[in-house]
Design a protein around this motif. Sequence first.
Motif, PDB file in Angstrom:
ATOM      1  N   THR A 155       0.847  -1.024   0.037  1.00 16.69           N
ATOM      2  CA  THR A 155      -0.114  -0.053  -0.050  1.00 16.69           C
ATOM      3  C   THR A 155       0.844   1.133   0.179  1.00 16.69           C
ATOM      4  O   THR A 155       2.185   1.068   0.151  1.00 16.69           O
ATOM      5  CB  THR A 155      -0.714   0.129   1.280  1.00 16.69           C
ATOM      6  OG1 THR A 155      -0.149   0.143   2.516  1.00 16.69           O
ATOM      7  CG2 THR A 155      -1.800  -1.083   1.501  1.00 16.69           C
ATOM      8  N   ASP A 156       0.462   2.233  -0.412  1.00 22.39           N
ATOM      9  CA  ASP A 156       0.882   3.691  -0.226  1.00 22.39           C
ATOM     10  C   ASP A 156       1.593   3.869   0.945  1.00 22.39           C
ATOM     11  O   ASP A 156       2.797   4.343   1.279  1.00 22.39           O
ATOM     12  CB  ASP A 156       0.143   4.907  -0.629  1.00 22.39           C
ATOM     13  CG  ASP A 156      -0.218   5.005  -2.055  1.00 22.39           C
ATOM     14  OD1 ASP A 156       0.622   4.394  -3.045  1.00 22.39           O
ATOM     15  OD2 ASP A 156      -1.247   5.474  -2.422  1.00 22.39           O
ATOM     16  N   LEU A 157       1.000   3.496   2.168  1.00 25.58           N
ATOM     17  CA  LEU A 157       1.590   3.897   3.409  1.00 25.58           C
ATOM     18  C   LEU A 157       2.634   2.935   3.699  1.00 25.58           C
ATOM     19  O   LEU A 157       3.607   3.369   4.425  1.00 25.58           O
ATOM     20  CB  LEU A 157       0.387   3.652   4.651  1.00 25.58           C
ATOM     21  CG  LEU A 157      -0.366   4.870   5.068  1.00 25.58           C
ATOM     22  CD1 LEU A 157      -1.650   4.794   5.772  1.00 25.58           C
ATOM     23  CD2 LEU A 157       0.514   6.246   5.496  1.00 25.58           C
ATOM     24  N   ALA A 158       2.583   1.692   3.190  1.00 23.72           N
ATOM     25  CA  ALA A 158       3.561   0.792   3.486  1.00 23.72           C
ATOM     26  C   ALA A 158       4.840   1.172   2.922  1.00 23.72           C
ATOM     27  O   ALA A 158       5.866   0.813   3.318  1.00 23.72           O
ATOM     28  CB  ALA A 158       2.988  -0.851   2.953  1.00 23.72           C
ATOM     29  N   GLU A 183       8.065  11.884  11.133  1.00 19.94           N
ATOM     30  CA  GLU A 183       7.584  11.167  10.091  1.00 19.94           C
ATOM     31  C   GLU A 183       7.231   9.730  10.473  1.00 19.94           C
ATOM     32  O   GLU A 183       5.953   9.421  10.232  1.00 19.94           O
ATOM     33  CB  GLU A 183       8.374  11.114   9.051  1.00 19.94           C
ATOM     34  CG  GLU A 183       7.969  10.332   7.835  1.00 19.94           C
ATOM     35  CD  GLU A 183       6.818  11.234   6.985  1.00 19.94           C
ATOM     36  OE1 GLU A 183       6.310  10.579   5.871  1.00 19.94           O
ATOM     37  OE2 GLU A 183       6.384  12.262   7.391  1.00 19.94           O
ATOM     38  N   GLU A 184       8.064   8.844  11.286  1.00 23.27           N
ATOM     39  CA  GLU A 184       7.696   7.693  11.620  1.00 23.27           C
ATOM     40  C   GLU A 184       6.484   7.636  12.496  1.00 23.27           C
ATOM     41  O   GLU A 184       5.413   6.741  12.453  1.00 23.27           O
ATOM     42  CB  GLU A 184       8.828   7.306  12.602  1.00 23.27           C
ATOM     43  CG  GLU A 184       8.634   5.981  13.044  1.00 23.27           C
ATOM     44  CD  GLU A 184       9.496   5.346  13.786  1.00 23.27           C
ATOM     45  OE1 GLU A 184       9.826   4.307  14.198  1.00 23.27           O
ATOM     46  OE2 GLU A 184      10.671   6.097  14.349  1.00 23.27           O
ATOM     47  N   GLN A 185       6.328   8.468  13.449  1.00 22.27           N
ATOM     48  CA  GLN A 185       4.948   8.599  14.293  1.00 22.27           C
ATOM     49  C   GLN A 185       3.752   8.829  13.324  1.00 22.27           C
ATOM     50  O   GLN A 185       2.804   8.440  13.575  1.00 22.27           O
ATOM     51  CB  GLN A 185       5.314   9.649  15.388  1.00 22.27           C
ATOM     52  CG  GLN A 185       6.308   9.144  16.367  1.00 22.27           C
ATOM     53  CD  GLN A 185       6.645  10.252  17.334  1.00 22.27           C
ATOM     54  OE1 GLN A 185       6.009  11.436  17.336  1.00 22.27           O
ATOM     55  NE2 GLN A 185       7.562   9.924  18.344  1.00 22.27           N
ATOM     56  N   GLU A 186       3.993   9.728  12.490  1.00 23.92           N
ATOM     57  CA  GLU A 186       2.784  10.195  11.640  1.00 23.92           C
ATOM     58  C   GLU A 186       2.491   9.114  10.606  1.00 23.92           C
ATOM     59  O   GLU A 186       1.215   8.668  10.636  1.00 23.92           O
ATOM     60  CB  GLU A 186       3.025  11.130  11.025  1.00 23.92           C
ATOM     61  CG  GLU A 186       2.026  11.732   9.824  1.00 23.92           C
ATOM     62  CD  GLU A 186       2.466  12.927   8.858  1.00 23.92           C
ATOM     63  OE1 GLU A 186       1.690  12.973   7.862  1.00 23.92           O
ATOM     64  OE2 GLU A 186       3.432  13.573   9.303  1.00 23.92           O
ATOM     65  N   LEU A 187       3.307   8.444  10.122  1.00 24.95           N
ATOM     66  CA  LEU A 187       2.953   7.049   9.425  1.00 24.95           C
ATOM     67  C   LEU A 187       2.435   5.928  10.350  1.00 24.95           C
ATOM     68  O   LEU A 187       1.483   5.296   9.728  1.00 24.95           O
ATOM     69  CB  LEU A 187       4.323   6.584   8.573  1.00 24.95           C
ATOM     70  CG  LEU A 187       4.636   7.560   7.492  1.00 24.95           C
ATOM     71  CD1 LEU A 187       6.308   7.161   7.108  1.00 24.95           C
ATOM     72  CD2 LEU A 187       3.611   7.665   6.452  1.00 24.95           C
ATOM     73  N   ASP A 188       2.816   5.784  11.521  1.00 27.26           N
ATOM     74  CA  ASP A 188       2.264   4.725  12.415  1.00 27.26           C
ATOM     75  C   ASP A 188       0.682   4.957  12.767  1.00 27.26           C
ATOM     76  O   ASP A 188       0.003   4.138  12.663  1.00 27.26           O
ATOM     77  CB  ASP A 188       3.282   4.736  13.708  1.00 27.26           C
ATOM     78  CG  ASP A 188       4.418   3.956  13.451  1.00 27.26           C
ATOM     79  OD1 ASP A 188       4.765   3.187  12.424  1.00 27.26           O
ATOM     80  OD2 ASP A 188       5.367   4.073  14.267  1.00 27.26           O
ATOM     81  N   LEU A 189       0.568   6.241  12.754  1.00 26.60           N
ATOM     82  CA  LEU A 189      -0.698   6.807  13.321  1.00 26.60           C
ATOM     83  C   LEU A 189      -1.556   6.561  11.866  1.00 26.60           C
ATOM     84  O   LEU A 189      -2.798   6.045  12.331  1.00 26.60           O
ATOM     85  CB  LEU A 189      -0.887   8.401  13.953  1.00 26.60           C
ATOM     86  CG  LEU A 189      -2.351   8.571  14.506  1.00 26.60           C
ATOM     87  CD1 LEU A 189      -2.724   7.775  15.437  1.00 26.60           C
ATOM     88  CD2 LEU A 189      -1.950  10.184  14.817  1.00 26.60           C
ATOM     89  N   ALA A 190      -1.106   6.991  10.861  1.00 27.41           N
ATOM     90  CA  ALA A 190      -1.754   6.875   9.700  1.00 27.41           C
ATOM     91  C   ALA A 190      -2.295   5.394   9.158  1.00 27.41           C
ATOM     92  O   ALA A 190      -3.309   5.273   8.662  1.00 27.41           O
ATOM     93  CB  ALA A 190      -0.999   7.670   8.623  1.00 27.41           C
ATOM     94  N   ARG A 191      -1.329   4.607   9.593  1.00 22.91           N
ATOM     95  CA  ARG A 191      -1.454   3.235   9.396  1.00 22.91           C
ATOM     96  C   ARG A 191      -2.419   2.612  10.223  1.00 22.91           C
ATOM     97  O   ARG A 191      -3.278   1.646   9.857  1.00 22.91           O
ATOM     98  CB  ARG A 191      -0.219   2.667   9.588  1.00 22.91           C
ATOM     99  CG  ARG A 191      -0.180   1.190   9.137  1.00 22.91           C
ATOM    100  CD  ARG A 191       1.014   0.290   9.514  1.00 22.91           C
ATOM    101  NE  ARG A 191       1.111  -1.043   9.243  1.00 22.91           N
ATOM    102  CZ  ARG A 191       1.026  -2.057  10.317  1.00 22.91           C
ATOM    103  NH1 ARG A 191       0.765  -1.558  11.484  1.00 22.91           N
ATOM    104  NH2 ARG A 191       0.848  -3.208   9.955  1.00 22.91           N
ATOM    105  N   ALA A 215      -0.602  -6.997   2.603  1.00 23.13           N
ATOM    106  CA  ALA A 215      -0.203  -5.911   3.346  1.00 23.13           C
ATOM    107  C   ALA A 215      -0.612  -6.413   4.978  1.00 23.13           C
ATOM    108  O   ALA A 215      -1.338  -7.303   5.078  1.00 23.13           O
ATOM    109  CB  ALA A 215      -1.286  -4.709   3.231  1.00 23.13           C
ATOM    110  N   GLY A 216       0.715  -6.153   5.619  1.00 18.46           N
ATOM    111  CA  GLY A 216       0.477  -6.535   7.023  1.00 18.46           C
ATOM    112  C   GLY A 216      -0.541  -5.945   7.963  1.00 18.46           C
ATOM    113  O   GLY A 216      -1.251  -4.853   7.202  1.00 18.46           O
ATOM    114  N   GLY A 217      -0.997  -6.347   9.155  1.00 19.68           N
ATOM    115  CA  GLY A 217      -1.924  -5.507   9.963  1.00 19.68           C
ATOM    116  C   GLY A 217      -3.372  -6.121   9.917  1.00 19.68           C
ATOM    117  O   GLY A 217      -3.733  -5.871  10.889  1.00 19.68           O
TER     118      GLY A 217
END
Length: 973
Positions: free
Chosen positions: A169-172, A188-196, A326-328
């Motif tokens: 995915t785009d987020l991955a 950026e890491e935190q923002e991406l984690d939250l977005a994910r 995709a994971g998750g």
Amino acid sequence: MTRPYSDLDPRTELEQRVSADMASALTKRGATVTHHGTNASHAPSIADADITVEWTVASKRHRLLVEVAKRSDESEFTSIVEHLNRAIAVAPGMTTNVLYSGLSTSVRMARFLRNENQQRERDGRAGRIVFLPLNRLQTHLSHWAAAPAKAYPLTGLTSAVARWPEFATDLAAAQVFQEEVFPDWTEEEQELDLARLRELAVRQERLRRDIVGLENKLRERGVTGQRAHKFLIYLFFVALYEDKRGIESRATLSGFADYRTKMSPADRADKEFKDWTVHHLIKKDIVFDPDIVTSGMFDRYERLELPDEFIVSTVLPIFERYPLSAGGIDFIGAVFEALARRAEKDNRIGQFFTPETAVISTVRLVSPRPSDVVLDPACGTGRFLIHAMDAMLANAVATATETKEEVEQKVRRERLLGTDIDPWVATIAKMNMYLHGDGKSNVRPANGLALSAYDVFAPRTPARAHEAIDVALTNPPLGDVNFREVAAELARSGSLGKVKAAPGSEAYESEIAAKANRWTKERLRVVPHTCVEQTRADTLSKRVTDWRDKLLLAMKTRDERKERHARRHLDAAEAGLAEVKGAIAAGKLTYVTAGNNAKGGALFLSAILDYLKPIRDAGAPEEWKGGIVGIVVDEAVLNTSAYGDARSFIRDNYFIKAVVSLPRNAFEFLARTTAKTSILLLIKKPDPAIVQREPVFFAKAHTIGYTSTGVDDRNDFPAINEAFNIWRQAAPSSYAGGVVSPARLAKATAKVPLCDGLVSLYQLSDESPTERLDFAYNRMKELVATMGERILLSSVIEPVTRIPNTELVDEEALVHSYAWVRSTDGRVRPKGIQDLQYDTKDLREIKSGDILVSGIDAVRGAIGVVEDDCDGLIVSKEFFTFRVRESSEGKVDAQYVARLLRSEKMRAILEGAITGVSNRTRLESPAQLIALPIPPLPSIKVQQSLAEQVRAAFRAQDEAAKVFAAIDKSLSA
């Protein structure tokens, strides 16, 4: 302000801006950036790419072809592949890859790119294609440009491309780029984690609706119940199997059509397969996969009787909406949960619905090693095993005798064991394990309480679990389990030894009962047992004493008839007592269980003790040597009087390393149960006589990523896990000569970030082995200890009970004007006229100035003072009323007392004092409340000042309500 890439004209602006930003970011790092268009137009189709980036690392030339677009991304796929092939043909010695960037990358496009990469890898061809959405590309280039030239070298690009299988995915994709190119960019890491997390929440809810909708469609076709459940599991397994297989998935519209076309004429004409292509795919292809054959996961396969039209119109469009790789999301688990939730499964439901965050946190607490043998004896859909496998593989390294690859293979093939009592659920776990990377061959249908009774895992090693397991990870049934039935079934199956008597005979049932009792005594020691011989000895001893007294009395009164009667009974009792004492001395004892049922958590902790190795790590400190268990248990095991013996068993046989309290709604969204649970981390003792000297790590997770209604961004588990890891590392420093040193222990505990109300270290009392082990109780003890000077609440208030006057109440109608107290603000308010089915004796009349307490919601703040507008109203038996003691009148203000009891710390003390049931925290009697300690009250003047502030706030609240009511009226006029 910089315009976003998404707003730029793709013909005259987009490529130019991206090229300029790339030059700003990468030129100073030694790269050459070339735009193949002009200042006024985009690159022509005959160009190598829209933009190329070239650089050299260790004499090796690298080229990245950059394709940017705002058109439908599927339409770009062919030209991307052509550009890549052409560039490789022109410069075969150069490492060439492609970065595609569009507004977003559809699931379909991501699958196209993944299939292309897989095919190239299989064919041994160079070149890979990765993607990043335009908005993230712009953010990353801006960050890159702003950093010094020595920061973020171009090697990060190469590393990111090498992880192409993770681009689902785009987020991955953005996370891969952030981790490889900008590893220290925490924002950026935190923002991406939250977005994910948010993306996963949306995707999971959509998946749930799709699964339920698909089941409805099956119902319309007459496929219901367990058959529908199996059909859906098989369908999703096929989709995930195909995605795992790679290349062109036959679970997509195009792949399915191609497979159907290529079926042999004979199969197309065969009645079994004529219109059931998915059944053909399973029966003729998938079941012959060697891994699937050896696992036996399709041994119970039932023909998937779904016509092609239904598959094409209803099923495949759902599959094409999801990035299966995709994971998750545990897709198989999601199917199982959605359907089981709908059907309201039995009391094993907690076994299947452990929140993912709780599973991950439990695995992190345990920290399984690649060399460990890990068991889940109640594995459900296999989530604990999947996450344990991930953790073990992440830490796999080469050893003196094995390569890293050999270690990884042993983890997957040998070191993950699971059982479930339901054969179908065990099959689902096998499927899930296979889809997540193996381990499925060691999942067996078996009762997880009896794995040391027979060779469950044969021909694997260990064949049976007795003292062979390094790590146990599980969430057993939250409800009660009938252990008598478990033991009797084992005895009937012959697992407890050959039964000599003929089935159906009285002797047979007696032999079964004896074997079952013997097994529960040996293997389920947490269950209270009574020794028949000792009970008889106690009875006979009392009988001997009674008849001896009667004999002496008869002799004293010279009543020969009574003397003969007493002597006869005394002789019989003494003979019986001598006989039973002889049996006791010879060890000829018979034990019977007390009751039939016990909480699953307690029973499994007893069984797991036999499974664990006495020594897992010989080089570890004393309290960390043994086999380790991470388990989710109903808190009734930790805090009710009924399980005092179970707590004594736990303390005798385990070192208690951590107790993590979960919120009451932890299982509500997934399993529709409010059972209060905790995660326990325990280590097997080498000797029950050893007393635990290290404190217990206690934590309370207020939020775990789920609420009662769905997924939540907040999650306390990471902070709890981090604090526990610090304690795990600090604990060994508390030992001196193999024994815990108080001085060193103080230094070690000082390193742990104790967060008020979240994490604490508590020392267990040696004096009370049955003492409660829940977080709330130990938190209460800590708060009371730090209170300093204190008095009992009973010294200032007392309970009052006013039964409504029956002459004024229409008992036939049972209609009364009720009141209640809100937990939000602690205010007593009229509830209106209610027709509730209560006897008058169960109702209470309240008076102005009373302190009203909700037995159900007191710990949530439902405590308040009755105002004049509620004087004389009625409350139900769930409420308790109190008044200031006559001796304290003029010294105590009721409103001050109510506010004191509503304070955070007093509610925490109250919770620790009254938690005693598994499904709700409630005040059972007024005595429980007035027994609480409170700090000495300030002067009446100070109390009244605070009370007046409360009353002023209530008056302001009422005025605001009038204003809003007027506004509503004017709007509706």
